[in-house]
Design a protein around this motif. Structure first.
Motif, short mmCIF file in Angstrom:
data_model
loop_
_atom_site.label_atom_id
_atom_site.label_comp_id
_atom_site.label_asym_id
_atom_site.label_seq_id
_atom_site.Cartn_x
_atom_site.Cartn_y
_atom_site.Cartn_z
N VAL A 149 39.91 47.87 39.99
CA VAL A 149 39.60 47.00 41.32
C VAL A 149 38.73 45.73 40.98
N LEU A 150 37.78 45.90 40.31
CA LEU A 150 36.84 44.90 40.27
C LEU A 150 37.24 43.67 39.46
N THR A 151 37.95 44.07 38.22
CA THR A 151 38.71 43.00 37.49
C THR A 151 39.64 42.10 38.31
N ASN A 152 40.44 42.82 38.77
CA ASN A 152 41.64 42.20 39.75
C ASN A 152 41.02 41.22 40.71
N PHE A 153 40.15 41.87 41.44
CA PHE A 153 39.30 41.09 42.59
C PHE A 153 38.64 39.99 42.03
N LEU A 154 37.91 40.31 41.02
CA LEU A 154 37.17 38.99 40.52
C LEU A 154 38.04 38.00 39.78
N LEU A 155 39.15 38.30 39.24
CA LEU A 155 39.94 37.40 38.67
C LEU A 155 40.54 36.27 39.56
N GLU A 156 40.92 36.97 40.69
CA GLU A 156 41.37 36.16 41.81
C GLU A 156 40.43 34.85 42.06
N LYS A 157 39.16 35.38 42.03
CA LYS A 157 37.87 34.51 42.36
C LYS A 157 37.65 33.60 41.17
N GLY A 158 38.25 33.72 40.01
CA GLY A 158 38.08 32.97 38.95
C GLY A 158 36.94 33.49 38.15
N ILE A 159 36.59 34.78 38.03
CA ILE A 159 35.63 35.28 37.49
C ILE A 159 36.03 36.49 36.53
N ILE A 160 35.79 36.54 35.11
CA ILE A 160 35.92 37.56 34.11
C ILE A 160 34.74 38.57 34.28
N LEU A 161 35.19 39.93 34.44
CA LEU A 161 34.30 40.80 34.36
C LEU A 161 34.41 41.38 32.85
N ALA A 162 33.24 40.95 32.21
CA ALA A 162 33.05 41.22 30.57
C ALA A 162 32.89 42.78 30.48
N ASP A 163 31.71 43.26 31.31
CA ASP A 163 31.57 44.57 30.98
C ASP A 163 30.55 45.15 32.35
N PHE A 176 27.84 33.25 42.30
CA PHE A 176 28.79 34.60 42.65
C PHE A 176 29.07 35.13 43.91
N LEU A 177 27.87 35.37 44.59
CA LEU A 177 27.92 35.65 45.84
C LEU A 177 28.98 34.78 46.80
N GLU A 178 28.77 33.59 46.77
CA GLU A 178 29.77 32.63 47.49
C GLU A 178 31.18 32.97 47.13
N LYS A 179 31.29 32.93 45.81
CA LYS A 179 32.85 33.17 45.28
C LYS A 179 33.42 34.61 45.92
N ILE A 180 32.58 35.75 45.77
CA ILE A 180 33.06 36.93 46.37
C ILE A 180 33.19 36.90 47.91
N SER A 181 32.30 36.12 48.49
CA SER A 181 32.52 35.99 50.03
C SER A 181 33.72 35.47 50.62
N THR A 182 34.42 34.62 49.79
CA THR A 182 35.41 33.98 50.48
C THR A 182 36.74 34.45 50.28
#
Length: 231
Positions: free
Chosen positions: A158-172, A225-231
């Motif tokens: 869930v988080l990997t897909n959500f964050l990638l759409e925001k331009g963020i890699i979830l490394a661990d 990070f907060l700005e990216k996941i809030s939009t």
């Protein structure tokens, strides 16, 4: 409210309902088992808001969590769980201890998520476990481990897909779980304190590594990070 527990990143308070407690996020950041510490005004509020956003997202996608609602800028109401003494780390890329211990270059993408478990002990520096050790020592059962791993991988998806759409890699990231009545719930927090988060294009970190290794202003990374996941 009566203080029940105080950790490095938050305080836990009792409520009138025995099934609920309040998490109050602190402004302090710590690293290297508390050897390095500093206070950052506004960090607690951002961590509470990030936890609200990500826990709510996970709930909508079928992950059972202890989150109930945010009460104030730096406080959230959660179900009072009996916490399991292990933490689950999911690794999508090489970084941190796995890179250091195995001599890996940072940023190698693994062919599938690696799951590690650790015994939660500041005194022992959170030693690594395996399934047999965790069960033999009475920390969990094999059935409970299966629940933890299934939930952790769902969180990762869930988080990997959500964050990638925001331009963020979830490394661990690190997860903690607790028992609430007849269920095992995702508990504690989900914030940049417990995740490694990189910009997809530049690999700039948005997480606590900025503080650990003096890679940039901590608040600026959390705020972005907060700005990216809030939009």
């Amino acid at each position: 409210m009566k203080l029940l527990y105080e950790g490095k990143g938050k305080q836990v308070f009792l409520t009138d309902d025995p099934d609920l407690v309040v998490f109050r996020f602190k402004d302090e950041a710590t690293a290297f088992d508390g050897v390095k510490k500093e206070s950052f005004g506004g960090k607690g509020e951002m961590c509470a808001q990030i936890t609200e956003i990500l826990m709510s997202l996970l709930e909508k996608n079928g992950v059972q969590t202890h989150f109930v609602r945010r009460l104030s800028p730096n406080e959230v109401l959660v179900k009072r769980c009996s916490m399991l003494p292990i933490e689950v780390v999911v690794r999508n890329y090489s970084a941190g201890s796995i890179a250091k211990n195995l001599g890996l270059k940072k940023g190698i993408k693994f062919p599938f998520p690696i799951k590690d478990i650790f015994y939660k002990s500041d005194e022992l520096h959170d030693p690594m476990l395996n399934d047999d050790r965790a069960v033999a020592l009475g920390f969990v059962t094999f059935e409970e481990l299966k629940v933890l791993y299934t939930s952790a991988l769902k969180v990762n998806d869930v988080l990997t897909n959500f964050l990638l759409e925001k331009g963020i890699i979830l490394a661990d990231f690190k997860l903690e779980f607790g028992k609430f009545k007849d269920s095992i719930l995702l508990a504690d927090e989900i914030t940049p304190d417990s995740m490694r988060l990189w910009d997809k294009d530049t690999l700039e970190p948005f997480d606590k590594d900025r503080f650990r290794f003096d890679l940039g202003d901590l608040l600026a990374g959390y705020r972005l990070f907060l700005e990216k996941i809030s939009t």
